[in-house]
Scaffold this motif. Structure first.
Motif, PDB file in Angstrom:
ATOM      1  N   GLY A 174       0.793  -1.215   0.000  1.00 21.10           N
ATOM      2  CA  GLY A 174       0.000   0.000   0.000  1.00 21.10           C
ATOM      3  C   GLY A 174       0.825   1.265   0.000  1.00 21.10           C
ATOM      4  O   GLY A 174       0.387   2.283   0.551  1.00 21.10           O
ATOM      5  N   GLY A 175       2.029   1.231  -0.612  1.00 24.29           N
ATOM      6  CA  GLY A 175       2.787   2.455  -0.818  1.00 24.29           C
ATOM      7  C   GLY A 175       2.293   3.166  -2.060  1.00 24.29           C
ATOM      8  O   GLY A 175       1.202   2.865  -2.583  1.00 24.29           O
ATOM      9  N   ILE A 192      -8.599  -1.183   0.979  1.00 23.72           N
ATOM     10  CA  ILE A 192      -7.327  -1.579   1.580  1.00 23.72           C
ATOM     11  C   ILE A 192      -7.580  -2.385   2.842  1.00 23.72           C
ATOM     12  O   ILE A 192      -8.381  -1.974   3.698  1.00 23.72           O
ATOM     13  CB  ILE A 192      -6.462  -0.340   1.924  1.00 23.72           C
ATOM     14  N   TRP A 193      -6.887  -3.500   2.948  1.00 24.52           N
ATOM     15  CA  TRP A 193      -6.852  -4.257   4.201  1.00 24.52           C
ATOM     16  C   TRP A 193      -5.464  -4.079   4.809  1.00 24.52           C
ATOM     17  O   TRP A 193      -4.471  -4.555   4.252  1.00 24.52           O
ATOM     18  CB  TRP A 193      -7.116  -5.741   3.945  1.00 24.52           C
ATOM     19  N   THR A 194      -5.392  -3.362   5.902  1.00 20.34           N
ATOM     20  CA  THR A 194      -4.116  -3.162   6.591  1.00 20.34           C
ATOM     21  C   THR A 194      -3.884  -4.275   7.612  1.00 20.34           C
ATOM     22  O   THR A 194      -4.793  -5.071   7.905  1.00 20.34           O
ATOM     23  CB  THR A 194      -4.085  -1.799   7.293  1.00 20.34           C
ATOM     24  N   ASN A 223       1.527  10.543   5.792  1.00 21.92           N
ATOM     25  CA  ASN A 223       0.188  11.044   6.089  1.00 21.92           C
ATOM     26  C   ASN A 223      -0.590  11.362   4.811  1.00 21.92           C
ATOM     27  O   ASN A 223      -1.801  11.142   4.735  1.00 21.92           O
ATOM     28  CB  ASN A 223       0.280  12.290   6.969  1.00 21.92           C
ATOM     29  N   TRP A 224       0.127  11.865   3.799  1.00 17.51           N
ATOM     30  CA  TRP A 224      -0.538  12.163   2.525  1.00 17.51           C
ATOM     31  C   TRP A 224      -1.055  10.890   1.863  1.00 17.51           C
ATOM     32  O   TRP A 224      -2.160  10.881   1.304  1.00 17.51           O
ATOM     33  CB  TRP A 224       0.426  12.892   1.593  1.00 17.51           C
ATOM     34  N   LEU A 225      -0.296   9.813   1.930  1.00 17.90           N
ATOM     35  CA  LEU A 225      -0.742   8.554   1.336  1.00 17.90           C
ATOM     36  C   LEU A 225      -2.029   8.074   2.000  1.00 17.90           C
ATOM     37  O   LEU A 225      -2.929   7.536   1.331  1.00 17.90           O
ATOM     38  CB  LEU A 225       0.353   7.487   1.458  1.00 17.90           C
ATOM     39  N   GLU A 226      -2.124   8.270   3.299  1.00 18.56           N
ATOM     40  CA  GLU A 226      -3.338   7.889   4.017  1.00 18.56           C
ATOM     41  C   GLU A 226      -4.526   8.742   3.561  1.00 18.56           C
ATOM     42  O   GLU A 226      -5.629   8.237   3.341  1.00 18.56           O
ATOM     43  CB  GLU A 226      -3.094   8.057   5.517  1.00 18.56           C
ATOM     44  N   ILE A 227      -4.273  10.039   3.415  1.00 18.86           N
ATOM     45  CA  ILE A 227      -5.314  10.952   2.924  1.00 18.86           C
ATOM     46  C   ILE A 227      -5.737  10.565   1.505  1.00 18.86           C
ATOM     47  O   ILE A 227      -6.928  10.544   1.167  1.00 18.86           O
ATOM     48  CB  ILE A 227      -4.798  12.404   2.965  1.00 18.86           C
ATOM     49  N   TYR A 228      -4.750  10.256   0.666  1.00 14.53           N
ATOM     50  CA  TYR A 228      -5.020   9.904  -0.729  1.00 14.53           C
ATOM     51  C   TYR A 228      -5.906   8.658  -0.811  1.00 14.53           C
ATOM     52  O   TYR A 228      -6.878   8.621  -1.581  1.00 14.53           O
ATOM     53  CB  TYR A 228      -3.697   9.660  -1.450  1.00 14.53           C
ATOM     54  N   ALA A 229      -5.574   7.650  -0.028  1.00 16.23           N
ATOM     55  CA  ALA A 229      -6.343   6.402  -0.062  1.00 16.23           C
ATOM     56  C   ALA A 229      -7.787   6.639   0.332  1.00 16.23           C
ATOM     57  O   ALA A 229      -8.718   6.075  -0.273  1.00 16.23           O
ATOM     58  CB  ALA A 229      -5.703   5.380   0.871  1.00 16.23           C
ATOM     59  N   GLU A 230      -7.997   7.492   1.324  1.00 15.22           N
ATOM     60  CA  GLU A 230      -9.367   7.796   1.754  1.00 15.22           C
ATOM     61  C   GLU A 230     -10.086   8.633   0.700  1.00 15.22           C
ATOM     62  O   GLU A 230     -11.259   8.362   0.359  1.00 15.22           O
ATOM     63  CB  GLU A 230      -9.319   8.541   3.090  1.00 15.22           C
ATOM     64  N   ALA A 231      -9.415   9.659   0.173  1.00 15.41           N
ATOM     65  CA  ALA A 231     -10.065  10.539  -0.804  1.00 15.41           C
ATOM     66  C   ALA A 231     -10.444   9.791  -2.080  1.00 15.41           C
ATOM     67  O   ALA A 231     -11.496  10.050  -2.674  1.00 15.41           O
ATOM     68  CB  ALA A 231      -9.141  11.708  -1.131  1.00 15.41           C
ATOM     69  N   GLU A 253      -1.995  -4.591   2.673  1.00 13.63           N
ATOM     70  CA  GLU A 253      -0.846  -3.883   3.249  1.00 13.63           C
ATOM     71  C   GLU A 253      -0.492  -4.512   4.601  1.00 13.63           C
ATOM     72  O   GLU A 253      -1.335  -4.623   5.487  1.00 13.63           O
ATOM     73  CB  GLU A 253      -1.177  -2.398   3.421  1.00 13.63           C
ATOM     74  N   LYS A 254       0.769  -4.919   4.745  1.00 18.98           N
ATOM     75  CA  LYS A 254       1.172  -5.618   5.963  1.00 18.98           C
ATOM     76  C   LYS A 254       1.243  -4.702   7.176  1.00 18.98           C
ATOM     77  O   LYS A 254       1.108  -5.153   8.319  1.00 18.98           O
ATOM     78  CB  LYS A 254       2.519  -6.303   5.749  1.00 18.98           C
ATOM     79  N   ASN A 255       1.485  -3.413   6.950  1.00 23.99           N
ATOM     80  CA  ASN A 255       1.614  -2.482   8.071  1.00 23.99           C
ATOM     81  C   ASN A 255       0.253  -2.094   8.640  1.00 23.99           C
ATOM     82  O   ASN A 255      -0.791  -2.299   8.021  1.00 23.99           O
ATOM     83  CB  ASN A 255       2.366  -1.232   7.625  1.00 23.99           C
ATOM     84  N   GLU A 256       0.298  -1.476   9.826  1.00 17.83           N
ATOM     85  CA  GLU A 256      -0.929  -1.117  10.527  1.00 17.83           C
ATOM     86  C   GLU A 256      -1.673   0.019   9.836  1.00 17.83           C
ATOM     87  O   GLU A 256      -2.901   0.065   9.848  1.00 17.83           O
ATOM     88  CB  GLU A 256      -0.590  -0.721  11.962  1.00 17.83           C
ATOM     89  N   ARG A 257      -0.916   0.938   9.232  1.00 20.94           N
ATOM     90  CA  ARG A 257      -1.531   2.097   8.592  1.00 20.94           C
ATOM     91  C   ARG A 257      -0.965   2.282   7.189  1.00 20.94           C
ATOM     92  O   ARG A 257       0.200   1.945   6.926  1.00 20.94           O
ATOM     93  CB  ARG A 257      -1.252   3.371   9.391  1.00 20.94           C
ATOM     94  N   VAL A 258      -1.783   2.801   6.296  1.00 18.41           N
ATOM     95  CA  VAL A 258      -1.262   3.226   4.999  1.00 18.41           C
ATOM     96  C   VAL A 258      -0.211   4.307   5.239  1.00 18.41           C
ATOM     97  O   VAL A 258      -0.402   5.225   6.034  1.00 18.41           O
ATOM     98  CB  VAL A 258      -2.398   3.778   4.116  1.00 18.41           C
ATOM     99  N   GLY A 259       0.914   4.197   4.548  1.00 24.14           N
ATOM    100  CA  GLY A 259       1.996   5.158   4.727  1.00 24.14           C
ATOM    101  C   GLY A 259       3.074   4.704   5.679  1.00 24.14           C
ATOM    102  O   GLY A 259       4.120   5.355   5.798  1.00 24.14           O
TER     103      GLY A 259
END
Length: 608
Positions: free
Chosen positions: A197-198, A279-281, A266-274, A219-225
């Motif tokens: 999820g990069g 995404i499954w984190t 943080n922008w990647l997280e915003i982008y995914a939502e917008a 995405e293996k990590n807890e949060r996008v980004g």
């Protein structure tokens, strides 16, 4: 036999003296371009391909991205171009060639180098395409093509759902529940599973969504980004913001020129939502097996709560970057007896973790410089061990030369800049790169002289072409300087490069010349391993061994394996910096859409 860029003869540019030509004072650039495109169109539609020799320089280039080849191909020389067109016209029928007036101009790059550069549009049986032509003057006054670039933009009948094609209806109260069901794939499995999820995975997912193809990012990590958020604290992009916009959603106008990693995260997280991406984190793809008959993948996903979901998908896209699953640390005798800490740059977090300790960094490219700079800023004793020479270019001077008029404040939109950038075939551009490197070196003279005086070994890239060819061929070997070079020149970041490492001792490193370097911490900034190991971990040996090489240039100057056929149906690898992901994510999405809609043609693929 692998292509050897080190010994490849640098192609000559069509300079005015080589052409024995001049640019006339009175010149109607629009007419020159319109006449040339008309002649090309007439030759192709009448199948009079022999007449094409009068439209191209003998040493000319045609680069195509999917429009005519369903692949990434570069053809050099009039005979090769005529053969390519002869082979592809019957299946693609290119037609309706029309010049654009926008971005049509005479460009004088130097006293001895000038061409007319122009965008054009055309279509094929299944696609809407664009192109760029560069025409140069000849001795008899005719203008001939030095470079033609063609690119698939859209598929006929399957436009992106943007602008007037967006959903025009209001949604009163059901949006949240609909998004939840969509993201959980309650009703059906996705057509495409994206691992990672990069920026790679997000860009492809956004492109697919606009083409009405359902996808899921795992995405293996807890949060996008987190792939940016969890890297070393000092990490910051060395590319300017104008180069780094993402598809459909540009950075705001007050965004800093160089983006800190945590801000990017943080922008990647915003982008995914917008963009409403699914995404499954905290989830991992543990296994993917392809049915040999249907070519459908059965994929097992372990979710954050420990449960497993098995999905059947048509396509898998790896968006896991340039690194292998395990950091690449060279094995050196004595490591087992070293009493300090050994770690890879991927495992390094922040300089203050090692306050009061002596740190040695093995490596002398971007990560090594960034980490050393951070240690110095926090008052920590740090030494860089340089194993080989490094190409150094300051971002301040380098980007001004390389990106002038293109990726810059007030420059063209990123989509236009991307196509201009792609219209320079890599091998054709080598002499341009050599000229740019010399110009940048003059501007960087003070810091380069300081490095040389200190003993830091510098080079000017493969055959003097700077960082570009190093990036394409090795994905490393350079440092884009944002301040660490001056610290090395001043001795504030210590330097060791007079001998190879012999072994580790309990308290440091012993070198072959008998010298020793005490160390409490050794950070290896030594590369990222074989990318295909990401595939092996999920798909197994048989699939991985069937894949082509990923990254590095082939004999046409095109990248191996990235953004197109990997040698295994339904398997893709998406990678690159923000600009490459922005541009090539659409190429992957268009190929997947064409396959799913049954309009994908036969690849005209380089053999051998």
């Amino acid at each position: 036999m692998a292509f050897d860029l080190e010994t490849f003869p640098v192609p000559p540019l069509p300079t005015l003296d080589r052409l024995n030509a001049v640019v006339p004072d009175a010149l109607d650039e629009s007419k020159v371009v319109a006449d040339w495109l008309s002649a090309l169109s007439n030759a192709l539609e009448s199948n009079d391909l022999g007449s094409l020799s009068g439209l191209f320089l003998e040493d000319s280039w045609w680069r195509d991205m999917l429009a005519l080849t369903w692949d990434f191909r570069t053809f050099r020389g009039t005979p090769a171009i005529i053969q390519f067109l002869q082979d592809r016209i019957p299946s693609t029928h290119p037609r309706a060639w029309k010049p654009r007036q926008e971005y049509l101009e005479l460009q004088c790059l130097a006293d001895d180098l000038a061409w007319i550069s122009a965008f054009f549009d055309f279509e094929t049986d299944v696609g809407i395409a664009s192109g760029i032509v560069r025409l140069v003057p000849t001795a008899n006054g005719d203008w001939k093509a030095h470079v033609v670039y063609t690119n698939l933009e859209n598929l006929k009948g399957f436009p992106e759902k943007l602008g007037p094609l967006r959903n025009p209806l209001p949604n009163h109260g059901s949006w949240a529940e609909e998004r939840k069901r969509e993201a959980e794939f309650v009703d059906t499995d996705p057509a495409v599973l994206i691992i990672g999820g990069g920026q790679s995975g997000l860009d492809v997912a956004a492109r697919l969504k606009c083409l009405d193809i359902r996808s899921l990012i795992v995405e293996k990590n807890e949060r996008v980004g987190d792939n940016w958020r969890n890297r070393y604290e000092a990490l910051c992009l060395h590319d300017p913001v104008w180069y780094d916009h993402m598809p459909y959603l540009s950075f705001p106008p007050n965004w800093p020129t160089y983006s800190p990693a945590r801000k990017i995260a943080n922008w990647l997280e915003i982008y995914a939502e917008a963009m409403e991406l699914n995404i499954w984190t905290s989830s991992t793809v543990t296994k993917a097996v392809q049915d040999p008959a249907s070519k459908v993948w059965k994929v097992t996903i372990k979710r954050s709560d420990g449960s497993e979901r098995v999905m059947s998908v048509k396509h898998i896209v790896f968006g896991t970057g340039l690194s292998s699953p395990e950091p690449k640390i060279p094995q050196i005798p004595g490591m087992d007896k070293f009493k300090g800490q050994l770690l890879h740059s991927l495992q390094h977090k922040k300089a203050t973790d090692h306050a009061g300790k002596k740190v040695v960094i093995v490596g002398a490219c971007t990560s090594a410089h960034d980490i050393a700079h951070d240690y110095y800023n926090h008052g920590i004793d740090v030494t860089m061990f340089q194993r080989g020479s490094t190409y150094v270019m300051s971002t301040k001077n380098g980007w001004d030369v390389l990106f002038r008029g293109l990726y810059c404040e007030g420059g063209p939109p990123a989509d236009i800049a991307d196509r201009v950038n792609a219209s320079y075939p890599h091998l054709m551009s080598m002499e341009i790169a050599q000229r740019n490197v010399k110009e940048i070196a003059k501007l960087d003279k003070d810091v380069l002289d300081g490095l040389t005086k200190r003993g830091f070994r510098i080079n000017f890239g493969i055959q003097g072409t700077g960082f570009g060819m190093l990036a394409w061929s090795k994905a490393g070997g350079y440092y884009l300087d944002v301040g660490a070079s001056q610290l090395i020149a001043d001795g504030k970041i210590k330097l060791k490069n007079d001998s190879r490492i012999k072994e580790f001792t309990e308290t440091g490193i012993l070198f072959e010349n008998g010298s020793e370097l005490p160390a409490d911490v050794v950070v290896f900034a030594t590369g990222l391993g074989d990318i295909r190991e990401q595939i092996r971990q999920v798909c197994g040996d048989e699939v991985t061994n069937a894949c082509t090489r990923i990254w590095g240039l082939n004999k046409e100057g095109e990248l191996n394996g990235a953004w197109r056929d990997l040698g295994v149906p339904g398997l893709w690898y998406m990678l690159g910096n923000f600009a490459l992901c922005r541009f090539h994510s659409k190429h992957i999405a268009l190929q997947i859409k064409a396959i799913e809609e049954g309009v994908f043609g036969e690849r005209y693929t380089l053999k051998g």
